[in-house]
Design a protein around this motif. Structure first.
Motif, PDB file in Angstrom:
ATOM      1  N   UNK A  43      53.460  21.443  45.420  1.00 14.93           N
ATOM      2  CA  UNK A  43      53.370  20.105  45.784  1.00 14.93           C
ATOM      3  C   UNK A  43      51.928  20.063  47.245  1.00 14.93           C
ATOM      4  N   UNK A  44      52.096  21.303  47.808  1.00 12.90           N
ATOM      5  CA  UNK A  44      50.830  21.514  48.585  1.00 12.90           C
ATOM      6  C   UNK A  44      49.558  21.394  47.967  1.00 12.90           C
ATOM      7  N   UNK A  45      49.482  22.148  46.810  1.00 10.26           N
ATOM      8  CA  UNK A  45      48.134  22.023  45.869  1.00 10.26           C
ATOM      9  C   UNK A  45      48.059  20.683  45.391  1.00 10.26           C
ATOM     10  N   UNK A  69      38.663  30.440  41.711  1.00  3.35           N
ATOM     11  CA  UNK A  69      38.331  30.363  40.299  1.00  3.35           C
ATOM     12  C   UNK A  69      36.773  30.118  40.280  1.00  3.35           C
ATOM     13  N   UNK A  70      36.247  30.688  39.260  1.00  6.45           N
ATOM     14  CA  UNK A  70      34.844  30.879  39.170  1.00  6.45           C
ATOM     15  C   UNK A  70      34.350  29.665  38.504  1.00  6.45           C
ATOM     16  N   UNK A  71      33.164  29.090  38.846  1.00  9.56           N
ATOM     17  CA  UNK A  71      32.519  27.878  38.281  1.00  9.56           C
ATOM     18  C   UNK A  71      31.619  27.915  37.374  1.00  9.56           C
ATOM     19  N   UNK A  72      31.121  27.362  36.305  1.00  7.21           N
ATOM     20  CA  UNK A  72      30.385  27.507  35.395  1.00  7.21           C
ATOM     21  C   UNK A  72      29.016  27.943  36.135  1.00  7.21           C
ATOM     22  N   UNK A  73      28.764  27.378  37.175  1.00 10.70           N
ATOM     23  CA  UNK A  73      27.339  27.656  37.818  1.00 10.70           C
ATOM     24  C   UNK A  73      27.436  29.060  38.578  1.00 10.70           C
ATOM     25  N   UNK A 125      41.028  27.927  46.121  1.00  9.38           N
ATOM     26  CA  UNK A 125      42.458  27.287  45.985  1.00  9.38           C
ATOM     27  C   UNK A 125      42.983  27.243  47.202  1.00  9.38           C
ATOM     28  N   UNK A 126      43.328  28.347  47.872  1.00 14.84           N
ATOM     29  CA  UNK A 126      44.208  28.672  48.934  1.00 14.84           C
ATOM     30  C   UNK A 126      43.546  29.542  49.873  1.00 14.84           C
TER      31      UNK A 126
END
Length: 242
Positions: free
Chosen positions: A132-134, A60-64, A70-71
Motif C-alpha cells: 500500500x505504501x508503494x 532498480x537499474x534503468x536502461x539509461x 524504490x524505498x
C-alpha cells in the motif's frame, strides 16, 4: 545485537516464544560499509534480510544506467522480500550508511511458516502494508509536484524513525544525500535542493547540517496530499499463537 521487532509487531504484540522464533531466523549479522552493495539486481535470490541498524536503499537499474530508488529502508525493515517470488533478485540493496544486516534463508523462513503461523500471518500483513505504501509512493512520484513528493518523503521518514527513538521534537538526522533523494523522487539533485529551500522559506522545515526538523507537520501533510492510512485493528481472523 538485538533485532528491533517493531515491524513484526505492527499488528499486535508477539509472545515470548514468537519473539524467540523471529530472533532465531537470522544468521550472524554482517556489517556493510557505506555504498556497499548487499545484493545486486539479477543475483541469486535465496534469502531475504533483516536490517539491524543503518539505512539501506532498494533500487532498480534503468536502461539509461541510472537508478530508481524504490524505498529507503530503516532499522527493523525486511529487505529483499519482493524477490522471494522470482528466480533472480528484482532489486539492488545498497547500504547508504554503515549498516548491519542479518540474512534469513528461505529454508529457515519455511520453518517459521510451519511452526508459528500467527507470526507469518503478521509478516504477510506487514508486507501488504508495504505494498500500500508503494502504491501511495507511485502515485506521489507520478502525479504530484516536487514539493508534494518531498513533503511526503520527509513525513514518511519521520514517522518511521519515531518508533526507533530517533526523532526528538520533530527533529531527526537526514542520512541520505540530495542525489539519493532525487533518485527516489525522480528529480535532479539541483531540483531537490531548490525544493528543500522552498519548504524552508515556507516555514515547513528547518535544516542544520544533517539535522532536519519538521516545523509544521500539518502544513507538510496538506502539501503532500497523501492519504492517511489507519492500520486494521480487527485481527480476530488470524491464527492463534502457537
Amino acid at each position: 545485537m538485538t533485532f528491533p521487532l517493531h515491524r513484526f509487531e505492527e499488528f499486535g504484540e508477539l509472545g515470548a516464544a514468537e519473539q524467540a522464533a523471529v530472533a532465531a531466523l537470522a544468521a550472524p549479522p554482517r556489517r556493510y560499509a557505506r555504498n556497499q552493495v548487499i545484493r545486486r539486481e539479477g543475483g541469486v535470490a535465496s534469502e531475504f534480510y533483516l536490517l539491524i541498524d543503518g539505512w539501506v536503499s532498494s533500487s532498480v537499474t534503468l536502461p539509461s544506467g541510472g537508478r530508481q530508488i524504490m524505498k529507503f529502508h530503516l532499522p527493523g525493515d525486511a529487505l529483499g522480500t519482493p524477490s522471494m517470488s522470482v528466480a533472480r533478485a528484482a532489486e539492488t540493496l545498497t547500504a547508504l550508511t554503515p549498516a548491519t544486516v542479518s540474512a534469513v534463508s528461505f529454508d529457515r523462513f519455511g520453518t517459521l511458516l510451519r511452526d508459528h503461523p500467527r507470526v507469518t500471518a503478521m509478516f504477510l500483513l506487514s508486507c501488504q502494508r508495504e505494498r500500500v505504501a508503494l502504491m501511495d509512493w507511485l502515485t506521489s512520484v507520478g502525479r504530484t509536484l516536487s514539493e508534494a513528493r518531498l513533503a511526503a518523503l520527509l513525513i514518511d521518514l519521520c514517522e518511521r524513525l519515531q518508533p526507533l527513538g530517533l526523532v526528538k521534537d520533530d527533529v531527526f538526522d537526514m542520512l541520505v544525500t540530495q542525489e539519493q533523494i532525487g533518485d527516489a523522487l525522480g528529480l535532479t539533485a539541483v531540483h531537490v535542493n531548490r525544493t528543500m529551500r522552498q519548504l524552508e522559506e515556507m516555514g515547513l522545515i528547518a535544516r542544520d547540517r544533517h539535522s532536519l526538523r519538521l516545523r509544521d507537520r500539518a502544513g507538510l501533510h496538506r502539501i503532500a496530499a497523501a492519504p492517511k492510512r489507519a492500520l486494521r485493528t480487527d485481527l480476530s481472523w488470524l491464527p492463534p499463537a502457537a
